[in-house]
Design an enzyme around this catalytic site. Structure first.
Site, short mmCIF file in Angstrom:
data_model
loop_
_atom_site.label_atom_id
_atom_site.label_comp_id
_atom_site.label_asym_id
_atom_site.label_seq_id
_atom_site.Cartn_x
_atom_site.Cartn_y
_atom_site.Cartn_z
N MET A 119 -16.25 44.39 46.69
CA MET A 119 -16.05 45.83 46.66
C MET A 119 -17.39 46.54 46.82
O MET A 119 -17.55 47.71 46.50
CB MET A 119 -15.36 46.26 45.35
CG MET A 119 -13.96 45.66 45.25
SD MET A 119 -12.82 46.57 44.21
CE MET A 119 -13.68 46.53 42.65
N TYR B 63 -21.64 47.33 46.55
CA TYR B 63 -22.69 47.45 45.55
C TYR B 63 -23.22 46.05 45.23
O TYR B 63 -23.27 45.62 44.08
CB TYR B 63 -22.20 48.18 44.30
CG TYR B 63 -23.28 49.08 43.73
CD1 TYR B 63 -23.73 50.19 44.46
CD2 TYR B 63 -23.88 48.81 42.52
CE1 TYR B 63 -24.74 51.00 43.97
CE2 TYR B 63 -24.90 49.63 42.02
CZ TYR B 63 -25.32 50.70 42.75
OH TYR B 63 -26.33 51.50 42.27
N GLY C 58 -25.41 38.03 42.62
CA GLY C 58 -24.19 37.20 42.49
C GLY C 58 -23.44 37.17 43.82
O GLY C 58 -23.07 36.10 44.32
N HIS C 59 -23.22 38.36 44.42
CA HIS C 59 -22.55 38.41 45.73
C HIS C 59 -23.38 37.64 46.77
O HIS C 59 -22.83 36.93 47.61
CB HIS C 59 -22.45 39.86 46.22
CG HIS C 59 -21.57 40.75 45.39
ND1 HIS C 59 -22.07 41.82 44.69
CD2 HIS C 59 -20.24 40.73 45.16
CE1 HIS C 59 -21.08 42.44 44.07
NE2 HIS C 59 -19.96 41.79 44.32
N GLY D 42 -16.38 34.35 42.85
CA GLY D 42 -17.21 34.00 41.70
C GLY D 42 -16.38 33.63 40.48
O GLY D 42 -15.33 34.22 40.22
N VAL E 167 -23.60 34.12 38.30
CA VAL E 167 -25.05 34.37 38.38
C VAL E 167 -25.40 35.36 37.28
O VAL E 167 -24.71 36.37 37.10
CB VAL E 167 -25.44 34.92 39.77
CG1 VAL E 167 -26.93 35.24 39.82
CG2 VAL E 167 -25.07 33.92 40.86
N SER F 151 -22.90 42.09 37.44
CA SER F 151 -21.69 42.85 37.76
C SER F 151 -22.12 44.20 38.31
O SER F 151 -23.12 44.78 37.83
CB SER F 151 -20.86 43.06 36.50
OG SER F 151 -19.92 44.10 36.70
N SER F 152 -21.38 44.70 39.29
CA SER F 152 -21.69 46.04 39.82
C SER F 152 -21.54 47.07 38.72
O SER F 152 -22.15 48.13 38.77
CB SER F 152 -20.75 46.37 40.98
OG SER F 152 -20.83 45.36 41.96
#
Ligand code: PAF
Length: 284
Positions: A30, A32, A36-37, A147, A176, A185-186
């Site tokens: 989604m 941002y 991690g992404h 994730g 992560v 997290s965003s």
């Protein structure tokens, strides 16, 4: 790196890649994007010829009064972050493109969506499985990367892919964390400095239980209570749940006998954070 906004354009691109014998990895997000992404994108880029990163704040997975409008968005940052991690394409459709007028079809996984986050977010997973199915069809992905931080989402998507005989292979990827242990997290961006400090009780509680588990503790109630007590030391924390279930079946258990998920959801102000660890029983 290409940026594609239209479904038909992404389908044609994916099909032409397939005709050339190329493999496609999909990283649904989604936006941002954070480290991690980027770890998912890097893994996809290492395992596939083409990596498609979708950036779509999916309205159907937000409940009434949740943070759909305020969810952080920054396409320029995301483009640079995705490209740096090895993405070939960003798919960035509008909500109208994904859910045009007259749209009436939803994918719904039963049972395992009614526990954990599904209890307080009853429509959330139907939105997730609907958009992820659409993304699988549109991207013709051979593999899709998710994730372990969203452990229930991962279990639900694996269930859906199995039950609906989907060809896309689901690849789970490790959580992560920030150097101090907070899971990336965003939504961390919503936290005030004090909330950010106190949010460390999530990972600290989970690690304390993990240590007890490594030392032989197998009681679900005791492991959950250990996490709960740690979280309660943070005055700003409001616990949604501390739960221990078998994984990926997400069924209750009194003692840990097979792989289990120890998961928490905690609110700091209006920000809801989740975190988890997997407890694996060592083979004898
Ligand atoms: O995990 C997320 O960011 C979302 O739930 C997903 C999988 C991209 C679907 O919108």
């Amino acid at each position: 790196m290409k940026i594609i906004q239209q479904i038909d354009a992404l389908k044609s691109y994916a099909l032409s890649c397939k005709k050339q014998g190329k493999t496609i990895g999909l990283v649904p997000t989604m936006g941002y994007l954070h480290a991690g992404h980027q770890s998912l994108i890097r893994k996809s880029a290492a395992e596939n010829d083409i990596t498609i990163v979708s950036i779509f704040v999916n309205p159907t997975q937000f409940g009434v009064g949740e943070d759909f409008e305020s969810y952080p968005r920054d396409l320029a940052h995301d483009t640079a972050a995705a490209e740096a991690a090895g993405a070939s394409v960003i798919f960035h459709p509008t909500a109208e493109e994904m859910y045009p007028k007259g749209y009436h079809t939803y994918v719904s996984v039963q049972e395992i969506t009614s526990v954990l986050c599904g209890k307080s977010r009853p429509t959330h997973f139907q939105g997730v499985t609907t958009v992820v199915s659409k993304l699988f069809h549109i991207s013709h992905a051979d593999r899709a990367y998710f994730g372990q931080k969203d452990a229930q989402q991962l279990a639900v998507i694996m269930r859906m892919a199995t039950d609906l005989n989907m060809d896309t292979i689901i690849v789970p990827c490790p959580i992560v964390r920030e150097p101090d242990g907070l899971a990336m997290s965003s939504r961390n961006t919503y936290l005030s400095a004090e909330e950010r400090k106190q949010a460390l009780v999530l990972s600290q509680g989970l690690y304390a239980a993990e240590k007890l588990f490594a030392d032989g503790e197998r009681s679900t109630a005791f492991l959950k209570e250990t996490v709960r007590q740690k979280i309660l030391t943070a005055p700003l924390a409001r616990i949604d749940y501390v739960e221990l279930l078998t994984y990926p079946e997400l069924t209750p258990c009194e003692t840990v006998k097979s792989q289990c998920l120890l998961a928490v959801a905690v609110k700091f102000g209006t920000t809801r954070l989740i975190d988890n660890i997997l407890l694996e029983v060592p083979e004898k």
